[in-house]
Design a protein around this motif. Sequence first.
Motif, mmCIF file in Angstrom:
data_model
loop_
_atom_site.group_PDB
_atom_site.id
_atom_site.type_symbol
_atom_site.label_atom_id
_atom_site.label_comp_id
_atom_site.label_asym_id
_atom_site.label_seq_id
_atom_site.Cartn_x
_atom_site.Cartn_y
_atom_site.Cartn_z
ATOM 1 N N LYS A 1 -6.721 3.917 21.347
ATOM 2 C CA LYS A 1 -5.924 3.117 20.416
ATOM 3 C C LYS A 1 -6.318 1.652 20.548
ATOM 4 N N LEU A 2 -6.100 0.949 19.445
ATOM 5 C CA LEU A 2 -6.298 -0.502 19.459
ATOM 6 C C LEU A 2 -4.954 -1.119 19.073
ATOM 7 N N VAL A 3 -4.474 -2.105 19.829
ATOM 8 C CA VAL A 3 -3.235 -2.778 19.417
ATOM 9 C C VAL A 3 -3.547 -4.219 19.049
ATOM 10 N N THR A 4 -2.896 -4.692 17.998
ATOM 11 C CA THR A 4 -3.097 -6.084 17.573
ATOM 12 C C THR A 4 -1.763 -6.826 17.622
ATOM 13 N N GLY A 5 -1.853 -8.140 17.625
ATOM 14 C CA GLY A 5 -0.653 -8.977 17.745
ATOM 15 C C GLY A 5 -0.027 -9.343 16.416
ATOM 16 N N HIS A 6 -0.324 -8.584 15.356
ATOM 17 C CA HIS A 6 0.317 -8.889 14.069
ATOM 18 C C HIS A 6 1.834 -8.806 14.229
ATOM 19 N N ASN A 7 2.518 -9.849 13.780
ATOM 20 C CA ASN A 7 3.966 -9.903 13.971
ATOM 21 C C ASN A 7 4.696 -9.718 12.642
ATOM 22 N N ALA A 8 6.043 -9.748 12.713
ATOM 23 C CA ALA A 8 6.858 -9.492 11.513
ATOM 24 C C ALA A 8 6.532 -10.481 10.395
ATOM 25 N N ASP A 9 6.324 -11.753 10.755
ATOM 26 C CA ASP A 9 6.001 -12.764 9.726
ATOM 27 C C ASP A 9 4.689 -12.407 9.032
ATOM 28 N N ASP A 10 3.674 -11.985 9.844
ATOM 29 C CA ASP A 10 2.367 -11.620 9.253
ATOM 30 C C ASP A 10 2.541 -10.480 8.262
ATOM 31 N N ILE A 11 3.378 -9.506 8.637
ATOM 32 C CA ILE A 11 3.518 -8.318 7.790
ATOM 33 C C ILE A 11 4.274 -8.665 6.512
ATOM 34 N N ALA A 12 5.357 -9.445 6.649
ATOM 35 C CA ALA A 12 6.105 -9.865 5.458
ATOM 36 C C ALA A 12 5.178 -10.642 4.517
ATOM 37 N N GLU A 13 4.357 -11.511 5.106
ATOM 38 C CA GLU A 13 3.427 -12.316 4.310
ATOM 39 C C GLU A 13 2.433 -11.413 3.566
ATOM 40 N N THR A 14 1.972 -10.386 4.235
ATOM 41 C CA THR A 14 0.993 -9.494 3.613
ATOM 42 C C THR A 14 1.633 -8.639 2.527
ATOM 43 N N VAL A 15 2.896 -8.243 2.732
ATOM 44 C CA VAL A 15 3.610 -7.515 1.670
ATOM 45 C C VAL A 15 3.629 -8.392 0.428
ATOM 46 N N LEU A 16 4.042 -9.655 0.613
ATOM 47 C CA LEU A 16 4.125 -10.572 -0.535
ATOM 48 C C LEU A 16 2.768 -10.763 -1.205
ATOM 49 N N LEU A 17 1.728 -10.991 -0.395
ATOM 50 C CA LEU A 17 0.397 -11.234 -0.965
ATOM 51 C C LEU A 17 -0.095 -10.011 -1.734
ATOM 52 N N ASN A 18 0.175 -8.824 -1.205
ATOM 53 C CA ASN A 18 -0.268 -7.619 -1.911
ATOM 54 C C ASN A 18 0.487 -7.444 -3.224
ATOM 55 N N ILE A 19 1.767 -7.847 -3.238
ATOM 56 C CA ILE A 19 2.516 -7.808 -4.511
ATOM 57 C C ILE A 19 1.889 -8.809 -5.479
ATOM 58 N N LEU A 20 1.632 -10.018 -4.981
ATOM 59 C CA LEU A 20 1.085 -11.062 -5.851
ATOM 60 C C LEU A 20 -0.287 -10.684 -6.416
ATOM 61 N N ARG A 21 -1.046 -9.880 -5.641
ATOM 62 C CA ARG A 21 -2.370 -9.464 -6.105
ATOM 63 C C ARG A 21 -2.333 -8.139 -6.856
ATOM 64 N N GLY A 22 -1.144 -7.510 -6.887
ATOM 65 C CA GLY A 22 -1.053 -6.195 -7.543
ATOM 66 C C GLY A 22 -1.889 -5.153 -6.833
ATOM 67 N N ASP A 23 -2.034 -5.318 -5.520
ATOM 68 C CA ASP A 23 -2.877 -4.392 -4.765
ATOM 69 C C ASP A 23 -2.016 -3.250 -4.218
ATOM 70 N N ILE A 24 -1.864 -2.236 -5.057
ATOM 71 C CA ILE A 24 -0.931 -1.151 -4.752
ATOM 72 C C ILE A 24 -1.366 -0.357 -3.519
ATOM 73 N N ALA A 25 -2.672 -0.121 -3.403
ATOM 74 C CA ALA A 25 -3.148 0.689 -2.269
ATOM 75 C C ALA A 25 -2.801 0.002 -0.955
ATOM 76 N N ARG A 26 -3.091 -1.304 -0.878
ATOM 77 C CA ARG A 26 -2.804 -2.007 0.384
ATOM 78 C C ARG A 26 -1.307 -2.197 0.584
ATOM 79 N N LEU A 27 -0.585 -2.443 -0.509
ATOM 80 C CA LEU A 27 0.861 -2.626 -0.396
ATOM 81 C C LEU A 27 1.504 -1.390 0.224
#
Length: 362
Positions: free
Chosen positions: A175-201
């Motif tokens: 396994k690989l673990v990364t330090g992505h935190n809640a803020d990073d994930i919330a930010e990525t949810v928003l960015l994927n919505i803004l880009r209409g990137d359904i697969a990544r969202l």
Amino acid sequence: MEEGGATARPRRATGRLCSTCNQRKAALKRPKTLEQICRECFYSVFEDEIHNVIMDNNLFKPGERVAVAASGGKDSTVLAYVMSELNRRHNYGLDLFLLSVDEGITGYRDDSLETVKRNEIEYGLPLKVVSYKDLYGWTMDEIVKTIGLKNNCTFCGVFRRQALDRGAALLKADKLVTGHNADDIAETVLLNILRGDIARLSRCTFITTGEDGPIPRCKPFKYTYEKEIVMYAYFKKLDYFSTECIYSPNAYRGFAREFIKDLERMRPRAILDIIRSGENFRTATSTKMPEQGTCERCGYISSQKLCKACLLLEGLNRGLPKLGIGRARGTNGLNKRVEQRNLRSERTGSNIESKQCGTLDF
Ligand SMILES: Nc1ncnc2c1ncn2[C@@H]1O[C@H](COP(=O)(O)OP(=O)(O)OP(=O)(O)O)[C@@H](O)[C@H]1O
């Protein structure tokens, strides 16, 4: 220093007793819940929450070799420290390693790697470093010299993702673990919505990804707030590197980050609620999703004939650096169209992706 930002000092609590133990004086206001809490109770709730996330999601099995992706920054430094503490305290039975990617950014990564090397000794975790130069023949300094600052985050993000997999394979990690935190994930949810990137969202809130790929990667800090990570590192006096990357003028992502920080200031739960929205998001059955295959050239997982790293590398080596920039929307055969479109923009000097953006996959 921005108030409440990732580098801000913790806000002191005001002479009250800790709301958890009711015995010691409160030392801080917990950003996630706004409770007045003492240091000792803060350490406990912080570590216990991460332990519960690990247990509730069955992130690891005893005997597994786990590589901690260590950049030397606050998140991965706290991750390495907390993982080794919890592994010892709760007998997870994991073999932990540090894995660093040297992107070849003078004055940034060379300094942060020195921090990781000190942590290797301090935490007693063996360190493996893999470099872009060895893996791809290019450092980020050389790439930026060739392509300029525009789009450099795309190269760096795509190459890092693969470099971490390759490094983890060298470590024979499960396994690989990364330090992505809640803020990073919330930010990525928003960015994927803004880009209409359904697969990544639909996959960016998964706590474990890549189970069908070479090495699953997990995010034990999925629900951990960035401000709490900073406070933990500050109070524990952990040795981490806090300079921003010298090549990351990513205005669009920065805007999303600021937006989330504003929401958090008004309502701390906003971060968790954005993550929950992402988790509960469902795609219509008629939405075409990319099919996972392997890259014809390097064998790495890809939904296209060539993986993004090979496409970007080919562009660099052919003197056509915009070749792999932009987004192929999932369906097979689109590589060709993206390539042709980018070659056209290469000739005309225009760029189909005006915003810089690293990978939105974790
Ligand atoms: N050069 C690297 N080598 C190893 N792991 C890395 C590297 N860069 C990033 N990572 C991993 O990806 C995670 C998220 O990286 P990101 O660039 O978003 O940094 P960050 O949020 O500032 O995290 P950190 O504080 O750990 O640098 C990091 O916590 C770390 O686990």
